[in-house]
Scaffold this active site. Structure first.
Site, PDB file in Angstrom:
ATOM      1  N   ASP A  61       0.635  -1.180  -0.070  1.00  0.00           N
ATOM      2  CA  ASP A  61       0.007  -0.106   0.028  1.00  0.00           C
ATOM      3  C   ASP A  61       0.703   1.352  -0.013  1.00  0.00           C
ATOM      4  O   ASP A  61       1.721   1.046   0.564  1.00  0.00           O
ATOM      5  CB  ASP A  61      -0.819   0.182   1.287  1.00  0.00           C
ATOM      6  CG  ASP A  61      -1.901   0.948   1.016  1.00  0.00           C
ATOM      7  OD1 ASP A  61      -2.276   1.467  -0.146  1.00  0.00           O
ATOM      8  OD2 ASP A  61      -2.815   0.991   2.109  1.00  0.00           O
ATOM      9  N   HIS A 114       2.834   2.801  -8.939  1.00  0.00           N
ATOM     10  CA  HIS A 114       2.491   1.530  -9.298  1.00  0.00           C
ATOM     11  C   HIS A 114       3.923   1.019  -9.968  1.00  0.00           C
ATOM     12  O   HIS A 114       4.475  -0.105  -9.593  1.00  0.00           O
ATOM     13  CB  HIS A 114       1.311   1.150 -10.023  1.00  0.00           C
ATOM     14  CG  HIS A 114       0.061   1.626  -9.239  1.00  0.00           C
ATOM     15  ND1 HIS A 114      -0.222   1.440  -7.963  1.00  0.00           N
ATOM     16  CD2 HIS A 114      -1.073   2.189  -9.668  1.00  0.00           C
ATOM     17  CE1 HIS A 114      -1.313   1.576  -7.537  1.00  0.00           C
ATOM     18  NE2 HIS A 114      -1.759   2.338  -8.434  1.00  0.00           N
ATOM     19  N   LEU A 166      11.399 -20.228  -4.871  1.00  0.00           N
ATOM     20  CA  LEU A 166      10.420 -19.522  -4.309  1.00  0.00           C
ATOM     21  C   LEU A 166       9.278 -19.663  -5.071  1.00  0.00           C
ATOM     22  O   LEU A 166       9.202 -19.826  -6.299  1.00  0.00           O
ATOM     23  CB  LEU A 166      10.910 -18.099  -4.143  1.00  0.00           C
ATOM     24  CG  LEU A 166       9.806 -17.011  -3.784  1.00  0.00           C
ATOM     25  CD1 LEU A 166       9.937 -17.073  -2.239  1.00  0.00           C
ATOM     26  CD2 LEU A 166      10.014 -15.613  -4.307  1.00  0.00           C
TER      27      LEU A 166
HETATM   28  C1  FPP Z   1      -2.017  -0.259  -3.419  1.00  0.00           C
HETATM   29  O1  FPP Z   1      -1.343   1.515  -3.097  1.00  0.00           O
HETATM   30  C2  FPP Z   1      -1.279  -0.760  -4.421  1.00  0.00           C
HETATM   31  C3  FPP Z   1      -2.179  -1.332  -5.471  1.00  0.00           C
HETATM   32  C4  FPP Z   1      -3.549  -1.364  -5.631  1.00  0.00           C
HETATM   33  C5  FPP Z   1      -1.382  -1.974  -6.803  1.00  0.00           C
HETATM   34  C6  FPP Z   1      -0.046  -2.507  -6.420  1.00  0.00           C
HETATM   35  C7  FPP Z   1       0.335  -3.094  -7.705  1.00  0.00           C
HETATM   36  C8  FPP Z   1       2.009  -3.140  -7.661  1.00  0.00           C
HETATM   37  C9  FPP Z   1       2.944  -2.845  -6.436  1.00  0.00           C
HETATM   38  C10 FPP Z   1       2.689  -2.985  -9.254  1.00  0.00           C
HETATM   39  C11 FPP Z   1       2.486  -4.480  -9.688  1.00  0.00           C
HETATM   40  C12 FPP Z   1       2.744  -5.672  -9.016  1.00  0.00           C
HETATM   41  C13 FPP Z   1       2.651  -6.795  -9.530  1.00  0.00           C
HETATM   42  C14 FPP Z   1       2.847  -8.047  -8.648  1.00  0.00           C
HETATM   43  C15 FPP Z   1       2.641  -7.212 -10.997  1.00  0.00           C
HETATM   44  P1  FPP Z   1      -2.339   2.627  -3.495  1.00  0.00           P
HETATM   45  O2  FPP Z   1      -2.442   2.946  -4.822  1.00  0.00           O
HETATM   46  O3  FPP Z   1      -3.773   2.022  -2.523  1.00  0.00           O
HETATM   47  O4  FPP Z   1      -1.716   3.676  -2.668  1.00  0.00           O
HETATM   48  P2  FPP Z   1      -2.407   4.875  -1.881  1.00  0.00           P
HETATM   49  O5  FPP Z   1      -3.191   4.123  -0.686  1.00  0.00           O
HETATM   50  O6  FPP Z   1      -1.187   5.809  -1.348  1.00  0.00           O
HETATM   51  O7  FPP Z   1      -3.343   5.313  -2.786  1.00  0.00           O
END
Ligand code: FPP
Length: 250
Positions: A20, A37, A131
């Protein structure tokens, strides 16, 4: 009599992560959310390597929840593009490094292009011994439990299962992670202290680790801090500390 204690060691066998804080990381730099992301994906690469080196056997990452569809359309579209590109670019490298790739969640809901690549990646890496990397996408813990309950209900209707004989163990085989040990360590970056419908059933005895660090800043040193916190804890599984000590000595 010594009570049975599930095996646990200083290094977690299975680590589950809610990544997050990508959006906030990007916003703080005046960048679009997708830039967070993308940086987050770099941290995923780093974490996969670090887990392999530390001796972690399973890593489960919450990449996209069933609820994330409610995000702005453009962010969802770009995230799907990022997943698709990541599958295209990373799978061969994962395979070279002996990583076994698995996906949990309602994969069909991600679209045929992604579902097809997932199937291929799972087939290609199935026999690897390194892994196991499990990506939860279009996944929700309640969805998983409801699906397992539906399987039990089907069995009951068919007369193969006696509803009065149902125990937690009867449900477990139908859960997405049935053949994987339960997570030993759960990490959530980004400051929120909640599970947010991640693997609910399997987190019952998991050690929880929350950090304020945003996911794009969660580097190897941050992971080592989480591992150190885990190693310092005594896991009791409902027993007393004395029982656990006695069982470990036995
Ligand atoms: C949450 O941060 C993150 C996500 C919903 C997406 C996670 C994706 C990645 C880390 C990249 C790709 C990963 C893989 C495994 C292919 P948020 O957007 O909710 O952050 P915020 O709370 O600051 O808005």
């Amino acid at each position: 009599m010594t009570a049975p204690v599930p095996e646990s060691s200083a290094v977690p066998r299975h680590v589950a992560v809610i990544m997050d804080g990508n959006g906030r990381w990007a916003k703080a730099r005046g960048l679009p959310r997708i830039a967070g992301h993308r940086k987050g994906l770099e941290r995923v690469r780093e974490l996969v390597r670090a887990c392999g080196e530390a001796g972690v056997q399973y890593l489960t990452l919450f990449a996209f929840s069933s609820e994330n569809w409610r995000r702005p359309e453009q962010e969802v579209r770009l995230l799907m593009e990022l997943f698709l590109n990541a599958l295209d670019r990373e799978v061969a490298k994962l395979h070279e490094n002996g990583v076994r790739f698995r996906m949990i969640g309602d994969v069909r809901g991600l679209g045929e292009a992604i579902a097809e690549r997932i199937r291929r990646a799972e087939a290609l890496t199935r026999d690897n011994r390194g892994l196991t990397l499990i990506i939860a996408a279009n996944y929700g813990g309640r969805w998983d439990i409801a699906r397992a309950a539906a399987e039990l209900a089907r069995g009951a209707v068919a007369g193969a299962i006696d509803p009065d004989a149902i125990t937690p163990e009867s449900l477990e085989p139908y859960l997405s992670l049935s053949e994987v040990p339960e997570p030993d360590l759960f990490i959530r970056s980004g400051g929120e202290q909640r599970i947010s419908n991640f693997v609910l059933w399997q987190l019952a005895y998991t050690e929880l680790y929350f950090t304020l660090v945003l996911w794009p800043d969660f580097d190897r040193a941050q992971f080592e801090q989480a591992l150190a916190s885990y190693a310092s804890r005594q896991r009791r599984f409902g027993l007393t500390g004395e029982q656990v000590e006695a069982a470990r000595r036995a």
